[in-house]
Each structure stands twice: as structure tokens, then as C-alpha cells.
Design a protein around this motif. Structure first.
Motif, PDB file in Angstrom:
ATOM      1  N   ALA A  86      35.576  39.836  35.400  1.00 14.35           N
ATOM      2  CA  ALA A  86      36.976  40.228  35.180  1.00 14.35           C
ATOM      3  C   ALA A  86      37.756  40.324  36.482  1.00 14.35           C
ATOM      4  O   ALA A  86      38.985  40.288  36.476  1.00 14.35           O
ATOM      5  CB  ALA A  86      37.029  41.567  34.438  1.00 14.35           C
ATOM      6  N   ILE A  87      37.058  40.475  37.602  1.00 13.69           N
ATOM      7  CA  ILE A  87      37.766  40.546  38.895  1.00 13.69           C
ATOM      8  C   ILE A  87      37.531  39.290  39.722  1.00 13.69           C
ATOM      9  O   ILE A  87      37.697  39.296  40.936  1.00 13.69           O
ATOM     10  CB  ILE A  87      37.366  41.809  39.695  1.00 13.69           C
ATOM     11  CG1 ILE A  87      35.855  41.859  39.914  1.00 13.69           C
ATOM     12  CG2 ILE A  87      37.849  43.063  39.002  1.00 13.69           C
ATOM     13  CD1 ILE A  87      35.427  43.022  40.801  1.00 13.69           C
ATOM     14  N   GLY A  88      37.114  38.219  39.058  1.00 13.18           N
ATOM     15  CA  GLY A  88      37.067  36.928  39.735  1.00 13.18           C
ATOM     16  C   GLY A  88      35.723  36.475  40.252  1.00 13.18           C
ATOM     17  O   GLY A  88      35.650  35.460  40.951  1.00 13.18           O
ATOM     18  N   LEU A  89      34.643  37.188  39.951  1.00 14.89           N
ATOM     19  CA  LEU A  89      33.317  36.780  40.426  1.00 14.89           C
ATOM     20  C   LEU A  89      32.591  36.012  39.328  1.00 14.89           C
ATOM     21  O   LEU A  89      32.555  36.457  38.182  1.00 14.89           O
ATOM     22  CB  LEU A  89      32.478  38.002  40.820  1.00 14.89           C
ATOM     23  CG  LEU A  89      32.978  38.874  41.978  1.00 14.89           C
ATOM     24  CD1 LEU A  89      31.951  39.936  42.302  1.00 14.89           C
ATOM     25  CD2 LEU A  89      33.278  38.043  43.205  1.00 14.89           C
ATOM     26  N   GLY A 115      37.243  48.113  44.644  1.00 16.52           N
ATOM     27  CA  GLY A 115      38.492  48.817  44.352  1.00 16.52           C
ATOM     28  C   GLY A 115      39.704  47.982  44.714  1.00 16.52           C
ATOM     29  O   GLY A 115      40.700  47.953  43.991  1.00 16.52           O
ATOM     30  N   ALA A 116      39.616  47.276  45.851  1.00 17.44           N
ATOM     31  CA  ALA A 116      40.729  46.424  46.274  1.00 17.44           C
ATOM     32  C   ALA A 116      40.937  45.273  45.296  1.00 17.44           C
ATOM     33  O   ALA A 116      42.067  44.930  44.937  1.00 17.44           O
ATOM     34  CB  ALA A 116      40.460  45.882  47.683  1.00 17.44           C
ATOM     35  N   LEU A 117      39.830  44.655  44.837  1.00 18.83           N
ATOM     36  CA  LEU A 117      39.945  43.561  43.872  1.00 18.83           C
ATOM     37  C   LEU A 117      40.505  44.043  42.541  1.00 18.83           C
ATOM     38  O   LEU A 117      41.313  43.363  41.910  1.00 18.83           O
ATOM     39  CB  LEU A 117      38.581  42.911  43.660  1.00 18.83           C
ATOM     40  CG  LEU A 117      38.047  42.066  44.827  1.00 18.83           C
ATOM     41  CD1 LEU A 117      36.645  41.567  44.512  1.00 18.83           C
ATOM     42  CD2 LEU A 117      38.970  40.887  45.106  1.00 18.83           C
ATOM     43  N   LEU A 118      40.075  45.241  42.113  1.00 19.60           N
ATOM     44  CA  LEU A 118      40.586  45.797  40.862  1.00 19.60           C
ATOM     45  C   LEU A 118      42.085  46.064  40.952  1.00 19.60           C
ATOM     46  O   LEU A 118      42.835  45.803  40.015  1.00 19.60           O
ATOM     47  CB  LEU A 118      39.839  47.091  40.522  1.00 19.60           C
ATOM     48  CG  LEU A 118      38.422  46.914  39.966  1.00 19.60           C
ATOM     49  CD1 LEU A 118      37.698  48.261  39.925  1.00 19.60           C
ATOM     50  CD2 LEU A 118      38.478  46.311  38.577  1.00 19.60           C
ATOM     51  N   THR A 119      42.508  46.605  42.093  1.00 16.71           N
ATOM     52  CA  THR A 119      43.934  46.869  42.294  1.00 16.71           C
ATOM     53  C   THR A 119      44.734  45.579  42.225  1.00 16.71           C
ATOM     54  O   THR A 119      45.801  45.508  41.608  1.00 16.71           O
ATOM     55  CB  THR A 119      44.157  47.560  43.646  1.00 16.71           C
ATOM     56  OG1 THR A 119      43.442  48.801  43.658  1.00 16.71           O
ATOM     57  CG2 THR A 119      45.639  47.829  43.879  1.00 16.71           C
ATOM     58  N   GLN A 120      44.195  44.524  42.847  1.00 20.40           N
ATOM     59  CA  GLN A 120      44.871  43.227  42.823  1.00 20.40           C
ATOM     60  C   GLN A 120      44.957  42.678  41.406  1.00 20.40           C
ATOM     61  O   GLN A 120      46.005  42.176  40.981  1.00 20.40           O
ATOM     62  CB  GLN A 120      44.120  42.243  43.714  1.00 20.40           C
ATOM     63  CG  GLN A 120      44.755  40.853  43.757  1.00 20.40           C
ATOM     64  CD  GLN A 120      43.957  39.898  44.632  1.00 20.40           C
ATOM     65  OE1 GLN A 120      43.078  40.307  45.356  1.00 20.40           O
ATOM     66  NE2 GLN A 120      44.258  38.623  44.533  1.00 20.40           N
ATOM     67  N   GLN A 121      43.844  42.803  40.648  1.00 20.13           N
ATOM     68  CA  GLN A 121      43.836  42.318  39.270  1.00 20.13           C
ATOM     69  C   GLN A 121      44.832  43.080  38.403  1.00 20.13           C
ATOM     70  O   GLN A 121      45.517  42.509  37.572  1.00 20.13           O
ATOM     71  CB  GLN A 121      42.435  42.450  38.675  1.00 20.13           C
ATOM     72  CG  GLN A 121      41.415  41.475  39.242  1.00 20.13           C
ATOM     73  CD  GLN A 121      41.720  40.041  38.828  1.00 20.13           C
ATOM     74  OE1 GLN A 121      42.198  39.250  39.626  1.00 20.13           O
ATOM     75  NE2 GLN A 121      41.453  39.714  37.592  1.00 20.13           N
ATOM     76  N   ARG A 122      44.883  44.421  38.601  1.00 19.73           N
ATOM     77  CA  ARG A 122      45.836  45.223  37.836  1.00 19.73           C
ATOM     78  C   ARG A 122      47.266  44.791  38.134  1.00 19.73           C
ATOM     79  O   ARG A 122      48.106  44.700  37.238  1.00 19.73           O
ATOM     80  CB  ARG A 122      45.664  46.707  38.167  1.00 19.73           C
ATOM     81  CG  ARG A 122      44.376  47.323  37.635  1.00 19.73           C
ATOM     82  CD  ARG A 122      44.430  48.837  37.710  1.00 19.73           C
ATOM     83  NE  ARG A 122      43.138  49.443  37.442  1.00 19.73           N
ATOM     84  CZ  ARG A 122      42.310  49.873  38.374  1.00 19.73           C
ATOM     85  NH1 ARG A 122      42.656  49.778  39.652  1.00 19.73           N
ATOM     86  NH2 ARG A 122      41.144  50.406  38.059  1.00 19.73           N
ATOM     87  N   HIS A 123      47.540  44.541  39.420  1.00 20.00           N
ATOM     88  CA  HIS A 123      48.883  44.122  39.802  1.00 20.00           C
ATOM     89  C   HIS A 123      49.231  42.785  39.150  1.00 20.00           C
ATOM     90  O   HIS A 123      50.337  42.614  38.605  1.00 20.00           O
ATOM     91  CB  HIS A 123      48.977  44.005  41.326  1.00 20.00           C
ATOM     92  CG  HIS A 123      50.296  43.471  41.809  1.00 20.00           C
ATOM     93  ND1 HIS A 123      51.463  44.201  41.739  1.00 20.00           N
ATOM     94  CD2 HIS A 123      50.640  42.260  42.342  1.00 20.00           C
ATOM     95  CE1 HIS A 123      52.464  43.480  42.213  1.00 20.00           C
ATOM     96  NE2 HIS A 123      51.985  42.297  42.590  1.00 20.00           N
ATOM     97  N   LEU A 141      47.932  41.550  36.442  1.00 20.62           N
ATOM     98  CA  LEU A 141      48.071  41.758  35.004  1.00 20.62           C
ATOM     99  C   LEU A 141      49.430  42.374  34.669  1.00 20.62           C
ATOM    100  O   LEU A 141      50.087  41.981  33.702  1.00 20.62           O
ATOM    101  CB  LEU A 141      46.948  42.659  34.498  1.00 20.62           C
ATOM    102  CG  LEU A 141      46.926  42.940  32.989  1.00 20.62           C
ATOM    103  CD1 LEU A 141      46.815  41.652  32.201  1.00 20.62           C
ATOM    104  CD2 LEU A 141      45.786  43.885  32.631  1.00 20.62           C
ATOM    105  N   GLU A 142      49.866  43.337  35.468  1.00 18.94           N
ATOM    106  CA  GLU A 142      51.179  43.943  35.251  1.00 18.94           C
ATOM    107  C   GLU A 142      52.280  42.899  35.381  1.00 18.94           C
ATOM    108  O   GLU A 142      53.245  42.905  34.602  1.00 18.94           O
ATOM    109  CB  GLU A 142      51.396  45.084  36.243  1.00 18.94           C
ATOM    110  CG  GLU A 142      50.547  46.320  35.968  1.00 18.94           C
ATOM    111  CD  GLU A 142      50.632  47.333  37.091  1.00 18.94           C
ATOM    112  OE1 GLU A 142      51.331  47.052  38.102  1.00 18.94           O
ATOM    113  OE2 GLU A 142      49.992  48.396  36.985  1.00 18.94           O
ATOM    114  N   GLN A 143      52.135  42.005  36.367  1.00 16.38           N
ATOM    115  CA  GLN A 143      53.136  40.958  36.544  1.00 16.38           C
ATOM    116  C   GLN A 143      53.142  40.005  35.349  1.00 16.38           C
ATOM    117  O   GLN A 143      54.201  39.569  34.888  1.00 16.38           O
ATOM    118  CB  GLN A 143      52.845  40.170  37.838  1.00 16.38           C
ATOM    119  CG  GLN A 143      53.028  40.978  39.108  1.00 16.38           C
ATOM    120  CD  GLN A 143      54.448  41.525  39.251  1.00 16.38           C
ATOM    121  OE1 GLN A 143      55.418  40.775  39.157  1.00 16.38           O
ATOM    122  NE2 GLN A 143      54.563  42.820  39.476  1.00 16.38           N
ATOM    123  N   ALA A 144      51.939  39.692  34.839  1.00 17.88           N
ATOM    124  CA  ALA A 144      51.858  38.805  33.665  1.00 17.88           C
ATOM    125  C   ALA A 144      52.469  39.468  32.438  1.00 17.88           C
ATOM    126  O   ALA A 144      53.165  38.819  31.644  1.00 17.88           O
ATOM    127  CB  ALA A 144      50.394  38.440  33.402  1.00 17.88           C
TER     128      ALA A 144
END
Length: 334
Positions: free
Chosen positions: A4-7, A73-81, A83-86
Motif C-alpha cells: 500500500a505504500i509502494g513496496l 512513517g514518511a512513506l505513509l504520510t506521502q501516501q495519505r497526502h 490520497l487526499e489529493q486524489a
């Protein structure tokens, strides 16, 4: 788990191994993951670009894992951002669509989907896109998406989407149907049985429906109906069949776990009675859910249905009615 975080699977395995080892050289990691050294090296470089691994400054050629709490945590924050943009983009597009087509043309209210793969994909989309309720009519005729392969139903139900399904009696004769229905009932879905069901039908959140198109061509096809008078008619058809059908429920079976039985439409089933007894014993909804190994929303939904069944507005009134109707035993101090 970390896809879910790109791995991907290899990257996740490499990062987990690196975390477990603390530090490792390429040959050591390649041996641990049973990968060629070249692929292990490429994987480490990809992890490095994602901030999950770095080469040791003290020992060249040795790789160390970045602390999971910081790196992930950094990757999760990026994914959340992202997702919010989407979600924001989707909301803006929906607003634009409504503004441009407040009264969409008739042809926009209906879609025709052809081909087994396309029908199965749209069927899955309807369920995964639902947020409240999915209603369905299931016949015994062959379908493009066998019920035993409908993983979207389990995913949506796990998210708290409520299922109400009426099945034709013939469905019970299909391979794996009884076990699949038992699993659905165990997830808190409501299933009813009818001698005959007029057509296959799926309605998601009362806003979109899917019905099969039959014809001489053997290729599966389906009609997708959006908000319209036709959708209201299809919803009314489901409710009519639902009201005339008998509920299926699970009951313990000697030596075989559980069995499906038809129940009366106007009374609580065994799970309802267990929930009532535990609530009257003073347990919270969450404790009841844990005790019976069901979802919290399942408990709350069943309690709400029982309140509607006896026509009361509070749980205190429900408890009184449960005693009066003999659903539970009145316990007196010894």
C-alpha cells in the motif's frame, strides 16, 4: 502488507530481512532471500531511493536499514497526502459533472456492459464502491461471476457495508453454495430464501443497479442503471421480493459445525437471542461483539432491527419487550 505504500513483495522481503539483521552485505542478503546478487543489489538501491536503506559509512559494501518508525512513517504520510489529493480531485470532478449535467441525457443513465470479464469487473466495482448497503437477487441460473469467487463481497462486508440478499432455492444445490452462504451469514449478512427469484439484480447504496441482459448471444452482458425511475422500480422489485422471502440462519448441527435453516421472518434468530442475553447481562456492544466473534456494527445492526421489529425507540423498552415475549429468561436474585 507494505504494498500500500509502494513496496513490491521482493522489496518488502529485503527490507524486513535488513531490519532483522541490522546490517548486511549484498551476498548475505541475496543468500537469505534466495535471489541472484545482481537482483539483491538492485532491490537495495530501490530501497535506498525510498529512504528505507543506506550504505554504511563505516563499512563500505554493507547496507543498513532505516528505522521503520521514521522511514515508513514518511512513506505513509506521502501516501495519505496523495490520497487526499486524489479525493479532492474526485470531489471537484463530481461537482463539475453535476454542474454540467444536472439533468443528464437518458443515454447517460444507462450503460451496457458486454463480455464476461467486463461484467465481472463492473460487478466488483459496484460492491467495492458501496459505502452503506448492497442488495441482491440471486437466481439458480449460470452467472458471469460465481458466488464462490465473489471476493469483493467479503471485502465490502468487512468494511461495514450491509448486505441483504435473496437467493432462489435452486442456488442451494450449487457446489459450494451452502458453505459460501454460511460464511456470509457469519459475517452478519442478511440472506433470505425464495422459491423463485424473477431476475438477478444488484443495487448499491440505492444509487446504481446492475441487471443481466439475456438474448440469443451466449456472451454475458449487463445493464448498469443510474438514478432514474427505472432504478426506483428495480429497488422496489428487490424490496417486494425481500418482504415475501424467508430468512436463512445458521444453527448448530450435530458433529458438523453449523447448518442452514429457514427461519420465520417475524422473530429473532439464535444470534439475536445471544446478543439480547449478553446486553441484558450488562455487557457493552463491543464486549458482546468480542464474545460472539462478530463485528461491532453487526451487533448494533441486529439490535436496531429488533427494536424496529417490536416497535420501540429505546434499548430499555427492547429489554422489557424481550422479557414479555419470552425471548430471554427473567433472572431473579438467588
Amino acid at each position: 502488507m507494505l504494498n500500500a505504500i509502494g513496496l513490491d513483495e521482493v522489496q518488502e522481503s529485503a527490507y524486513r530481512a535488513l531490519v532483522g539483521l541490522g546490517a548486511a552485505e549484498v551476498p548475505e542478503l541475496a543468500h537469505r532471500l534466495t535471489l541472484p546478487e545482481e537482483e539483491a543489489a538492485r532491490t537495495l538501491r530501490r530501497l535506498e531511493r525510498q529512504g528505507l536503506a543506506a550504505q554504511s559509512s563505516a563499512r563500505p559494501g554493507r547496507w543498513v536499514a532505516a528505522p521503520p518508525a521514521v522511514a515508513l512513517g514518511a512513506l505513509l504520510t506521502q501516501q495519505r497526502h496523495e490520497l487526499e489529493q486524489a479525493e479532492l480531485a474526485a470531489a471537484l470532478l463530481a461537482k463539475e459533472y453535476r454542474a454540467e449535467a444536472s439533468e443528464p441525457p437518458v443515454h447517460d443513465l444507462i450503460e451496457v456492459v458486454t463480455g464476461a470479464a467486463a461484467v465481472a469487473h463492473r460487478f466488483r466495482q459496484l460492491q467495492l464502491g458501496a459505502t452503506r448497503e448492497v442488495c441482491g437477487l440471486v437466481t439458480g441460473k449460470p452467472m458471469a461471476v460465481p458466488s464462490t469467487e465473489n471476493s469483493a463481497e467479503e471485502q465490502a462486508s468487512t468494511r461495514g457495508v450491509h448486505y441483504r440478499v435473496v437467493i432462489e432455492r435452486e442456488v442451494l444445490n450449487g457446489p459450494g453454495s451452502v458453505s459460501g452462504l454460511a460464511e456470509a451469514l457469519g459475517r452478519g449478512e442478511e440472506v433470505r430464501l425464495a422459491e423463485r427469484v424473477p431476475t438477478k439484480l444488484v443495487v448499491a447504496d440505492g444509487t446504481v443497479a446492475m441487471v443481466p441482459l439475456t438474448g440469443r448471444d451466449a456472451e454475458p452482458a449487463a445493464l448498469i442503471v443510474h438514478a432514474s425511475g427505472l432504478l426506483e422500480s428495480l429497488t422496489g422489485l428487490f424490496e417486494s421480493v425481500w418482504q415475501q422471502s424467508l430468512p436463512l440462519r445458521l444453527t448448530p448441527a450435530d458433529g458438523s459445525g453449523a447448518a442452514l435453516v429457514e427461519g420465520a421472518a417475524d422473530g429473532p434468530d439464535d444470534v439475536d437471542l445471544q446478543i439480547l442475553s449478553l446486553l441484558l447481562a450488562g455487557l457493552t456492544d463491543a464486549s458482546v461483539a468480542k464474545q460472539l466473534d462478530v463485528g461491532l456494527r453487526t451487533v448494533q445492526r441486529r439490535v436496531k432491527r429488533l427494536m424496529e421489529l417490536v416497535g420501540v425507540a429505546t434499548r430499555l423498552q427492547l429489554g422489557w419487550q424481550a422479557y414479555e415475549r419470552g425471548w430471554v429468561s427473567r433472572v431473579t436474585p438467588g
